[in-house]
Design a protein around this motif. Structure first.
Motif, PDB file in Angstrom:
ATOM      1  N   UNK A 194       0.006  11.203   8.412  1.00 35.51           N
ATOM      2  CA  UNK A 194      -1.177  11.878   7.825  1.00 35.51           C
ATOM      3  C   UNK A 194      -2.525  11.200   7.819  1.00 35.51           C
ATOM      4  N   UNK A 195      -3.503  11.761   7.751  1.00 37.37           N
ATOM      5  CA  UNK A 195      -4.896  11.073   7.822  1.00 37.37           C
ATOM      6  C   UNK A 195      -5.087  10.375   6.508  1.00 37.37           C
ATOM      7  N   UNK A 196      -4.163  10.651   5.525  1.00 39.75           N
ATOM      8  CA  UNK A 196      -4.690   9.775   4.226  1.00 39.75           C
ATOM      9  C   UNK A 196      -3.927   8.354   4.441  1.00 39.75           C
ATOM     10  N   UNK A 197      -3.120   8.420   5.446  1.00 43.58           N
ATOM     11  CA  UNK A 197      -2.348   6.894   5.735  1.00 43.58           C
ATOM     12  C   UNK A 197      -3.277   5.818   5.998  1.00 43.58           C
ATOM     13  N   UNK A 198      -3.247   4.763   5.407  1.00 45.60           N
ATOM     14  CA  UNK A 198      -4.185   3.627   5.901  1.00 45.60           C
ATOM     15  C   UNK A 198      -5.511   3.772   5.826  1.00 45.60           C
ATOM     16  N   UNK A 199      -5.914   4.214   4.681  1.00 42.63           N
ATOM     17  CA  UNK A 199      -7.523   4.574   4.620  1.00 42.63           C
ATOM     18  C   UNK A 199      -8.158   3.044   4.729  1.00 42.63           C
ATOM     19  N   UNK A 256       0.884  -1.405  -0.112  1.00 40.20           N
ATOM     20  CA  UNK A 256       0.051  -0.167   0.110  1.00 40.20           C
ATOM     21  C   UNK A 256       0.906   1.130  -0.156  1.00 40.20           C
ATOM     22  N   UNK A 257       0.495   2.219  -0.738  1.00 43.71           N
ATOM     23  CA  UNK A 257       1.323   3.517  -0.645  1.00 43.71           C
ATOM     24  C   UNK A 257       2.237   3.736  -1.729  1.00 43.71           C
TER      25      UNK A 257
END
Length: 401
Positions: free
Chosen positions: A196-201, A10-11
């Protein structure tokens, strides 16, 4: 057989460099979680006396995490994927802190065990979400090194828990546990600030539970990898759990010195974790490290119990087994993101790894103790059997490169 290309974690598309500060905080979060497991051993006698539950009643506190992991590991990975890995990590850390603080002031065994169950849930949330985020926040070229860093979380936390023995002796187990309960929330604050809040959606609701379970099973490699982890756990906990008793009964070594030998075995295991990351980064194949280290660890751990004539050789075999064996979990963690057919399955695959690891940790004491009743030399047999099973399960992992 043709080599299977490495899977993306991921990512990958969202970054070009490794966020080492984030990786370090995630590893630290794992250490604070495993510390809540390691804190029990040095406090066993104090808890038994304080709550009047006896040593066997206090010792049950050790098995709560393992039992929960053995039953709910995969489920924890699936739930964390649905909630989002960042959210699951922070929730787990805060739960560990709150339940740990409540446990420190529990007036009786019932509330203490209830707090340990909540701690166990928090622990599971951390150990399935944090490594998923480590894989996501590391660049492909650095992922093996980052995952090897993650693999030190368990021996580090257990070793730190052992080092808390003087605090327990000087200030009591309640004060020691209260202080240690502050560390997971501190890690949560750091992780919340850096990640960040975008990590691990979260995985979408349309990505159903049954479909993800079926995808994991069809992939086959995550299941084999988790099974190999279970075999490693049998060997590792066979050494960690019985080395002091072997040294005391077999060589009349003083108990404090035997305990020191056990701590040394945990420390060299950390060295093996880190060495594996370096070797993989330099081009060594993780699957071959698992195979070679698995064979060596099984033989050396068997020697720990089957060498009745030399304290020095027994200690050397135990330390080498633990040190070389440390390369196995680091290599297996490195292979998890590459074993899944899609990035959203990394968390559930890690949950399956946690579940099998805990099954192994539960089987090891029973198997080794049953064999040791016939003599310490017989304790080598379940370790050799686990080593053979590990090699057989790890052979197909060579397809991952």
């Amino acid at each position: 057989m043709a080599e299977q290309p490495a899977r993306a974690a991921p990512g990958d598309s969202a970054k070009a460099v490794t966020r080492w500060a984030e990786v370090a905080v995630l590893v630290g979060a794992g250490v604070t979680a495993s510390l809540q497991l390691g804190k029990v051993a040095p406090a066993l006698l104090a808890i038994a006396a304080d709550l009047q539950v006896g040593l066997s009643g206090a010792a049950g506190l050790l098995s709560v995490f393992a039992l929960m992991g053995a039953v709910f590991g995969l489920a924890a990975g699936l739930v964390a994927a649905r909630l989002g890995m960042r959210r699951a990590l922070l929730a787990g850390l805060w739960a560990l802190g709150a339940a740990g603080l409540a446990a420190a002031f529990a007036p009786g065994p019932a509330l203490l065990y209830a707090c340990r169950v909540v701690e166990g849930a928090g622990f599971l949330a951390v150990v399935v979400s944090a490594p998923t985020l480590v894989a996501a926040r590391a660049a492909p070229a650095d992922r093996a090194l980052a995952m090897s860093w993650w693999s030190i979380f368990m021996p580090s936390g257990i070793a730190l828990g052992m080092l808390a023995a003087p605090v327990v002796e000087g200030f009591g187990w309640r004060m020691a546990w209260a202080v240690m309960s502050l560390l997971p929330p501190f890690a949560a604050l750091l992780a919340g600030a850096l990640l960040p809040r975008s990590a691990g959606q979260p995985v979408g609701a349309q990505d159903g539970l049954r479909r993800r379970l079926a995808a994991l099973w069809r992939a086959r490699l995550p299941v084999l990898l988790a099974g190999a982890f279970s075999c490693y756990a049998v060997i590792y906990f066979g050494i960690a759990g019985f080395l002091p008793a072997r040294l005391v009964e077999g060589f009349a070594l003083a108990l404090p010195l035997a305990g020191l030998a056990g701590a040394a075995a945990a420390i060299v295991n950390i060295g093996g974790n880190l060495l594996a990351g370096r070797l993989i980064r330099r081009g060594w194949r993780a699957s071959l490290l698992v195979l070679s280290a698995g064979m060596a660890m099984a033989l050396l751990s068997a020697g720990t119990f089957a060498l009745p004539f030399s304290l020095g050789l027994t200690l050397a075999a135990a330390l080498l087994a633990s040190g070389i064996g440390g390369m196995i979990p680091a290599s297996l963690f490195t292979l998890v993101p590459r074993s899944v057919p899609e990035p959203s399955l990394t968390g559930p695959a890690l949950g399956l790894v946690v579940q099998c690891n805990n099954i192994g940790s539960l089987l090891a004491p029973m198997a080794v103790a049953a064999a040791a009743r016939q003599g310490w030399g017989f304790a080598a047999l379940p370790l050799l059997a686990a080593g053979l099973a590990l090699v057989l399960l790890a052979r197909p992992l060579r397809r991952l490169g």
